[in-house]
Design a protein around this motif. Sequence first.
Motif, mmCIF file in Angstrom:
data_model
loop_
_atom_site.group_PDB
_atom_site.id
_atom_site.type_symbol
_atom_site.label_atom_id
_atom_site.label_comp_id
_atom_site.label_asym_id
_atom_site.label_seq_id
_atom_site.Cartn_x
_atom_site.Cartn_y
_atom_site.Cartn_z
ATOM 1 N N ILE A 50 20.858 -25.057 2.652
ATOM 2 C CA ILE A 50 22.278 -24.711 2.743
ATOM 3 C C ILE A 50 22.763 -24.877 4.178
ATOM 4 O O ILE A 50 23.821 -25.457 4.440
ATOM 5 N N THR A 51 21.957 -24.377 5.113
ATOM 6 C CA THR A 51 22.339 -24.476 6.526
ATOM 7 C C THR A 51 22.400 -25.923 6.985
ATOM 8 O O THR A 51 23.312 -26.328 7.711
ATOM 9 N N ALA A 52 21.427 -26.731 6.554
ATOM 10 C CA ALA A 52 21.405 -28.138 6.959
ATOM 11 C C ALA A 52 22.656 -28.872 6.479
ATOM 12 O O ALA A 52 23.187 -29.747 7.169
ATOM 13 N N THR B 34 25.878 -19.486 -3.465
ATOM 14 C CA THR B 34 25.472 -20.529 -2.524
ATOM 15 C C THR B 34 26.663 -21.054 -1.739
ATOM 16 O O THR B 34 26.609 -21.212 -0.518
ATOM 17 N N ALA B 35 27.769 -21.315 -2.447
ATOM 18 C CA ALA B 35 28.974 -21.793 -1.769
ATOM 19 C C ALA B 35 29.511 -20.747 -0.809
ATOM 20 O O ALA B 35 29.948 -21.076 0.312
ATOM 21 N N ALA B 36 29.478 -19.477 -1.217
ATOM 22 C CA ALA B 36 29.961 -18.407 -0.345
ATOM 23 C C ALA B 36 29.122 -18.319 0.921
ATOM 24 O O ALA B 36 29.647 -18.148 2.029
ATOM 25 N N ARG B 37 27.828 -18.452 0.769
ATOM 26 C CA ARG B 37 26.950 -18.400 1.935
ATOM 27 C C ARG B 37 27.225 -19.573 2.879
ATOM 28 O O ARG B 37 27.217 -19.418 4.107
ATOM 29 N N SER B 38 27.465 -20.742 2.313
ATOM 30 C CA SER B 38 27.745 -21.909 3.138
ATOM 31 C C SER B 38 29.035 -21.722 3.932
ATOM 32 O O SER B 38 29.096 -22.039 5.121
ATOM 33 N N LEU B 39 30.075 -21.185 3.293
ATOM 34 C CA LEU B 39 31.362 -21.036 3.956
ATOM 35 C C LEU B 39 31.371 -19.921 4.984
ATOM 36 O O LEU B 39 31.962 -20.051 6.062
ATOM 37 N N GLY C 265 28.566 -18.322 6.263
ATOM 38 C CA GLY C 265 27.416 -18.283 7.162
ATOM 39 C C GLY C 265 26.500 -17.103 6.939
ATOM 40 O O GLY C 265 25.632 -16.823 7.771
ATOM 41 N N LYS C 266 26.629 -16.415 5.823
ATOM 42 C CA LYS C 266 25.776 -15.266 5.514
ATOM 43 C C LYS C 266 25.784 -15.032 4.012
ATOM 44 O O LYS C 266 26.692 -15.496 3.298
ATOM 45 N N ALA C 267 24.767 -14.326 3.535
ATOM 46 C CA ALA C 267 24.689 -14.005 2.111
ATOM 47 C C ALA C 267 25.707 -12.922 1.770
ATOM 48 O O ALA C 267 25.884 -11.961 2.528
ATOM 49 N N VAL C 268 26.395 -13.079 0.658
ATOM 50 C CA VAL C 268 27.373 -12.087 0.210
ATOM 51 C C VAL C 268 27.143 -11.792 -1.265
ATOM 52 O O VAL C 268 26.522 -12.567 -1.989
#
Length: 457
Positions: A369-371, A394-399, A401-404
């Motif tokens: 995800i970070t890459a 996954t999309a939320a984490r990408s946008l 920058g953290k797990a939600v």
Amino acid sequence: MRVIALDAEDDFDGWRDGVRAAVHADIPPERIVWRVGSEPGELFGTPAPAAAPTAGFTVPRAFVDLARTAILHTDRERFALLHTLLVRLLARPGLLEDAADPLVRRVEGLAREVRRDIHKMRAFVRFREVAEPDGARFVAWFEPDFHIVRANAGFFIDRFAAMRWSILTPEISIHWDGETLAEGPGATKADAPDGDSVEAMWQSYYAAIFNPARLKVGAMLKEMPRKYWKNMPETALVPQLIAGAQAREAGMVETARTKPGGNIEAAWAALREEAMSCTRCPLHAHATQTVFGEGPVDAAMMFVGEQPGDQEDLAGRPFVGPAGQLFDRALAEAGIDRATVYVTNAVKHFKFEQRGKRRIHAKPDAGEITACRWWIEQERALVRPRRTVALGATAARSLLGKAVTISRERGRALELPGGGEAWITVHPSYLLRLPDPAAKAEEYARFVADLKAAAHT
């Protein structure tokens, strides 16, 4: 104790003759002391017997190749280890096939480290031109970890047969005049030239071909450790290229948007083309292709999913499979025309597990995800949507920058770095997996309500 003297640290022929004589005389490895060059020997040691003319024996070719390589290591026990392995191999011919044997593993480990050092020398030696009375000579400085210089000379002779060159190392120097290889004593880095007339040209070329999309710093450092950088003209540029890689592409995107007459569509097309060759994470190796976003580059809304599925991977477009069909229906019920929104994924390559002929979806991990976050950031920088809807965790984490947690953040606007709002809801594939029809209908209605809220609030 018996002493066997070797001419040099890489004297394989001397070791072979010595060990052959020891085996012929039935002298066990623990009774042999190996001495190199002018090293002091055992106080009460006696020379080992010379090999008899008929003292040969047969060993597998694999052992000879292994010994030739492992003997180039710097481990002081390597001569005795190889002697011991040879004796055991004569008693048990299939020993080398036993990968669990501790001695085999240790010797294989020595050889593996030597082979890596040989590869590094071939990859990272850089010649610089020096003017001499009888013509140009090309000189390089290298610091090997092991005794590989003589063993590697043939490679450079074959590669640069018509060139007069010298390779200087702390232990030994080798010189090629186009016909004959000569050896000399070790040198220091001060004996090698610092640069030449073509170095600036080489640096310009390297900077021009440097591809930020393929930049993986960890992998680069693993393959090209910093210890080699000081000898390579192009690596003087590496720190600044790494530091400025993303800033340079982001600047290009911004210029395309703000410069009078700038062509956003062209900038987006260039970004998509760059993504087609992305190798930022291992997922590219097995996926069919990169699946980039699509939609108007001036869209007011952007939808970000998790990753392409099987059908998306084959088609090269996002949200065209079963989840995409459900997504299209929900958009229509929410009063949103898909043709007016930008749709993409947090991860651009399909991650899957192969089960027979089927490819089963596998969830991207944090590193993947970070890459891929670089691409989402560039897409958002171009499109600049007022609202971005994250479809799933996954999309939320990408946008963000953290797990939600979706249940906690669902149904409200969140501020995004760089501007704009984020709304979080479930991924359409979640609805497809619900087994109970009543629960599926209820969750689908919530999903449509989330889309309406994000679009019309």
